[in-house]
Design a protein around this motif. Structure first.
Motif, PDB file in Angstrom:
ATOM      1  N   GLY A 148      44.997  26.084 101.611  1.00  0.00           N
ATOM      2  CA  GLY A 148      43.705  26.570 101.555  1.00  0.00           C
ATOM      3  C   GLY A 148      43.944  28.178 101.392  1.00  0.00           C
ATOM      4  O   GLY A 148      43.193  28.596 100.546  1.00  0.00           O
ATOM      5  N   ARG A 149      44.859  28.504 102.091  1.00  0.00           N
ATOM      6  CA  ARG A 149      45.023  30.024 102.109  1.00  0.00           C
ATOM      7  C   ARG A 149      45.487  30.708 100.793  1.00  0.00           C
ATOM      8  O   ARG A 149      45.592  31.728 100.297  1.00  0.00           O
ATOM      9  CB  ARG A 149      45.699  30.597 103.289  1.00  0.00           C
ATOM     10  CG  ARG A 149      44.837  30.626 104.530  1.00  0.00           C
ATOM     11  CD  ARG A 149      45.847  31.237 105.619  1.00  0.00           C
ATOM     12  NE  ARG A 149      46.974  30.936 106.025  1.00  0.00           N
ATOM     13  CZ  ARG A 149      47.458  30.033 106.707  1.00  0.00           C
ATOM     14  NH1 ARG A 149      46.808  29.364 107.392  1.00  0.00           N
ATOM     15  NH2 ARG A 149      48.881  29.738 106.872  1.00  0.00           N
ATOM     16  N   LEU A 150      46.446  29.931 100.120  1.00  0.00           N
ATOM     17  CA  LEU A 150      47.267  29.764  99.130  1.00  0.00           C
ATOM     18  C   LEU A 150      46.498  29.854  97.698  1.00  0.00           C
ATOM     19  O   LEU A 150      47.077  30.114  96.616  1.00  0.00           O
ATOM     20  CB  LEU A 150      48.683  29.352  98.875  1.00  0.00           C
ATOM     21  CG  LEU A 150      49.639  29.596 100.314  1.00  0.00           C
ATOM     22  CD1 LEU A 150      50.835  28.562 100.095  1.00  0.00           C
ATOM     23  CD2 LEU A 150      50.003  30.917  99.867  1.00  0.00           C
ATOM     24  N   LEU A 151      45.521  29.030  97.821  1.00  0.00           N
ATOM     25  CA  LEU A 151      44.738  28.812  96.464  1.00  0.00           C
ATOM     26  C   LEU A 151      44.509  29.868  95.500  1.00  0.00           C
ATOM     27  O   LEU A 151      44.533  29.892  94.314  1.00  0.00           O
ATOM     28  CB  LEU A 151      43.415  28.012  96.907  1.00  0.00           C
ATOM     29  CG  LEU A 151      43.437  26.482  97.215  1.00  0.00           C
ATOM     30  CD1 LEU A 151      42.059  25.904  97.574  1.00  0.00           C
ATOM     31  CD2 LEU A 151      44.205  25.731  96.046  1.00  0.00           C
ATOM     32  N   GLU A 152      44.134  30.910  96.176  1.00  0.00           N
ATOM     33  CA  GLU A 152      43.542  32.338  95.352  1.00  0.00           C
ATOM     34  C   GLU A 152      44.584  33.224  95.045  1.00  0.00           C
ATOM     35  O   GLU A 152      44.825  33.705  94.016  1.00  0.00           O
ATOM     36  CB  GLU A 152      42.506  32.845  96.003  1.00  0.00           C
ATOM     37  CG  GLU A 152      41.145  32.041  96.211  1.00  0.00           C
ATOM     38  CD  GLU A 152      40.140  32.964  96.660  1.00  0.00           C
ATOM     39  OE1 GLU A 152      40.309  33.959  97.301  1.00  0.00           O
ATOM     40  OE2 GLU A 152      38.796  32.276  96.863  1.00  0.00           O
ATOM     41  N   ILE A 153      45.658  33.189  96.189  1.00  0.00           N
ATOM     42  CA  ILE A 153      46.757  34.119  95.797  1.00  0.00           C
ATOM     43  C   ILE A 153      48.016  33.708  95.530  1.00  0.00           C
ATOM     44  O   ILE A 153      48.799  34.347  94.805  1.00  0.00           O
ATOM     45  CB  ILE A 153      47.247  34.953  97.260  1.00  0.00           C
ATOM     46  CG1 ILE A 153      47.577  33.837  98.270  1.00  0.00           C
ATOM     47  CG2 ILE A 153      46.107  35.573  97.897  1.00  0.00           C
ATOM     48  CD1 ILE A 153      47.897  34.322  99.934  1.00  0.00           C
ATOM     49  N   ASP A 154      48.286  32.249  95.503  1.00  0.00           N
ATOM     50  CA  ASP A 154      49.313  31.794  94.818  1.00  0.00           C
ATOM     51  C   ASP A 154      49.369  30.086  94.685  1.00  0.00           C
ATOM     52  O   ASP A 154      49.646  29.560  95.103  1.00  0.00           O
ATOM     53  CB  ASP A 154      50.520  32.063  96.061  1.00  0.00           C
ATOM     54  CG  ASP A 154      51.952  31.747  95.434  1.00  0.00           C
ATOM     55  OD1 ASP A 154      52.055  30.886  94.054  1.00  0.00           O
ATOM     56  OD2 ASP A 154      52.917  32.001  95.832  1.00  0.00           O
ATOM     57  N   PRO A 155      48.439  30.097  93.457  1.00  0.00           N
ATOM     58  CA  PRO A 155      48.117  28.758  93.122  1.00  0.00           C
ATOM     59  C   PRO A 155      49.104  27.816  92.878  1.00  0.00           C
ATOM     60  O   PRO A 155      49.277  26.516  93.298  1.00  0.00           O
ATOM     61  CB  PRO A 155      47.205  28.773  91.855  1.00  0.00           C
ATOM     62  CG  PRO A 155      46.845  30.434  91.860  1.00  0.00           C
ATOM     63  CD  PRO A 155      47.966  30.994  92.434  1.00  0.00           C
ATOM     64  N   ALA A 156      50.364  28.240  92.425  1.00  0.00           N
ATOM     65  CA  ALA A 156      51.463  27.396  92.274  1.00  0.00           C
ATOM     66  C   ALA A 156      52.073  26.992  93.560  1.00  0.00           C
ATOM     67  O   ALA A 156      52.216  25.639  94.016  1.00  0.00           O
ATOM     68  CB  ALA A 156      52.543  28.096  91.548  1.00  0.00           C
ATOM     69  N   ARG A 157      51.916  27.931  94.548  1.00  0.00           N
ATOM     70  CA  ARG A 157      52.728  27.364  95.792  1.00  0.00           C
ATOM     71  C   ARG A 157      51.681  26.583  96.487  1.00  0.00           C
ATOM     72  O   ARG A 157      52.029  25.584  97.524  1.00  0.00           O
ATOM     73  CB  ARG A 157      53.044  28.756  96.672  1.00  0.00           C
ATOM     74  CG  ARG A 157      53.960  28.162  98.079  1.00  0.00           C
ATOM     75  CD  ARG A 157      54.004  29.591  98.838  1.00  0.00           C
ATOM     76  NE  ARG A 157      54.498  29.019 100.140  1.00  0.00           N
ATOM     77  CZ  ARG A 157      54.625  29.818 101.026  1.00  0.00           C
ATOM     78  NH1 ARG A 157      54.333  31.429 100.924  1.00  0.00           N
ATOM     79  NH2 ARG A 157      55.080  29.544 102.391  1.00  0.00           N
ATOM     80  N   ALA A 158      50.565  26.792  96.323  1.00  0.00           N
ATOM     81  CA  ALA A 158      49.302  25.749  97.107  1.00  0.00           C
ATOM     82  C   ALA A 158      49.526  24.533  96.428  1.00  0.00           C
ATOM     83  O   ALA A 158      49.375  23.515  97.180  1.00  0.00           O
ATOM     84  CB  ALA A 158      48.037  26.264  96.644  1.00  0.00           C
ATOM     85  N   ALA A 159      49.731  24.373  95.059  1.00  0.00           N
ATOM     86  CA  ALA A 159      49.954  22.980  94.286  1.00  0.00           C
ATOM     87  C   ALA A 159      51.073  22.297  95.186  1.00  0.00           C
ATOM     88  O   ALA A 159      50.864  21.154  95.289  1.00  0.00           O
ATOM     89  CB  ALA A 159      50.150  23.124  92.736  1.00  0.00           C
ATOM     90  N   GLY A 160      52.134  23.197  95.403  1.00  0.00           N
ATOM     91  CA  GLY A 160      53.365  22.604  96.047  1.00  0.00           C
ATOM     92  C   GLY A 160      53.033  21.957  97.591  1.00  0.00           C
ATOM     93  O   GLY A 160      53.360  20.790  97.917  1.00  0.00           O
ATOM     94  N   GLU A 161      52.040  22.638  98.209  1.00  0.00           N
ATOM     95  CA  GLU A 161      51.738  22.271  99.513  1.00  0.00           C
ATOM     96  C   GLU A 161      50.955  21.052  99.500  1.00  0.00           C
ATOM     97  O   GLU A 161      51.084  20.063 100.231  1.00  0.00           O
ATOM     98  CB  GLU A 161      51.088  23.550 100.246  1.00  0.00           C
ATOM     99  CG  GLU A 161      51.935  24.650 100.375  1.00  0.00           C
ATOM    100  CD  GLU A 161      52.929  24.237 101.472  1.00  0.00           C
ATOM    101  OE1 GLU A 161      52.995  23.465 102.187  1.00  0.00           O
ATOM    102  OE2 GLU A 161      54.071  25.083 101.565  1.00  0.00           O
TER     103      GLU A 161
END
Length: 387
Positions: free
Chosen positions: A221-234
């Protein structure tokens, strides 16, 4: 194993029950020895006496069978008949035996054999022995007052043999009942142990898996805006973890859930990194027996779950030695619902389950703070050379 003695109503066995019919058959076979008094009554010249004594003899036989079956039923269920009921049955048999005397004469002495046998089944040991001795003595002393009856040593011997035989039967019934009760208790304890095992495993598995899923969901949730690619990995990790948790639950229900120390160390790295906690893992894993490998794996799982969930730590170190595993952090440790530090040694379901696992291998679980400013350690040590 101690047995609680109850004074309750007779066992509820209907006359259609096969064991009840077996008891009736066993008791009824011995009624053959009442043929002598029955013959003597039949030959009595006076009809009223014949009717009274024959009716009393039939009632005596029926009541004896009832007393035999009832006493046997109580013993099979490890219960004790109320003294008043037992003495009432025995007294009724004595009264009926006396009513047999007018028609049967000396042949009525055969009823004392049945009185001794009934006493053995109905009464506690001491009064039963006392009644048996009295019945064995009676055929020897009655002729002192009634010479026409003659001394009946054969009847006295039969009383002794019958009392000994019934004593042996009662002991056999008691031992069989105790054995069945022990088997029933073993089955009950086995069911309780299996329920405890399932509850412990489900708690350990779901507690860890859901904690990691929660941490990764927060991170995604925290990475959705700042790092979408890493958020997708999570998010992909979330799906994988959810599937693994479901598979673990299925394996646990199927009673073949296994935990590997190497897998738990890898999972610990992922969970601690997702929670933003620096992790220090052992470079190599010693060669461990399977039972200890599984125990250490559970310890790492529980320790890491508590670090992620409760500690607020910045650093976590896991140490593994041949006889020891340790999870140490620099956080505040477990906290109570009001936010204060939980006393050392207090634990929830997970730590209780881990302690049970350690106890089975002769190991010890130690938990506590590492210093006054914080830090917490979970340690399991096992005896050297034990598996």
């Amino acid at each position: 194993m101690s047995t609680v003695t109850k004074q309750a109503e007779p066992p509820q066995e209907g006359f259609q029950h096969p064991k009840r019919w077996l008891g009736m058959l066993f008791a009824g076979v011995w009624l053959w020895f009442l043929a002598s008094p029955a013959t003597a009554i039949w030959d009595h010249p006076r009809l009223p006496v014949r009717v009274l004594s024959m009716t009393s003899l039939v009632a005596f036989a029926a009541l004896y069978v009832y007393a035999f079956i009832t006493g046997r039923g109580y013993r099979r269920e490890l219960r004790t008949m109320r003294p008043r009921r037992a003495w009432t049955l025995l007294g009724s048999l004595v009264l009926l035996a006396l009513l047999v005397v007018p028609g049967a004469g000396p042949q009525a002495m055969g009823t004392v054999v049945y009185l001794a046998a009934a006493a053995m089944f109905l009464l506690p040991m001491r009064p039963a022995v006392a009644v048996g001795v009295a019945m064995a003595t009676l055929p020897l002393v009655v002729p002192l007052w009634l010479p026409a009856w003659r001394s009946q040593q054969v009847v006295s011997f039969a009383v002794v043999m019958a009392a000994l035989a019934i004593f042996g039967i009662t002991r056999m019934v008691d031992r069989n009942a105790e054995l069945l009760a022990a088997h029933s208790e073993i089955r009950r304890l086995a069911v309780a142990e299996e329920r405890a095992r399932a509850a412990r495993d489900l708690h350990d598995i779901l507690g860890h898996s859901l904690t990691v899923i929660t941490v990764k969901a927060e991170l995604a949730g925290r990475l959705l805006e700042i790092d979408p690619a890493r958020a997708a990995g999570e998010v992909g990790d979330l799906e994988r973890l959810a599937r693994e948790a479901l598979a673990d639950v299925r394996r646990t229900v199927g009673a073949y859930r296994e935990v590997s120390l190497a897998e738990e160390l890898a999972s610990a790295r992922s969970a601690l990194s997702a929670a933003g906690i620096a992790v220090e893992l052992p470079g190599t894993i010693p060669d461990l027996p399977p039972e200890r490998n599984e125990l250490f794996g559970w310890a790492v799982r529980e320790g890491v779950t508590n670090v992620v969930r409760h500690s607020g730590a910045r650093h976590c170190a896991i140490r593994v030695e041949p006889e020891l595993v340790e999870v140490r952090d620099d956080g505040r440790g477990p906290v109570t619902p009001d936010g204060t530090a939980e006393p050392a040694g207090v634990g929830g379901h997970g730590l209780r389950g881990l302690r049970e696992r350690a106890d089975k291998l002769g190991g010890q679980l130690g938990i506590g703070r590492t210093g006054p400013r914080g830090g917490f350690v979970l340690r399991i040590s096992t005896p050297a050379g034990e598996s």
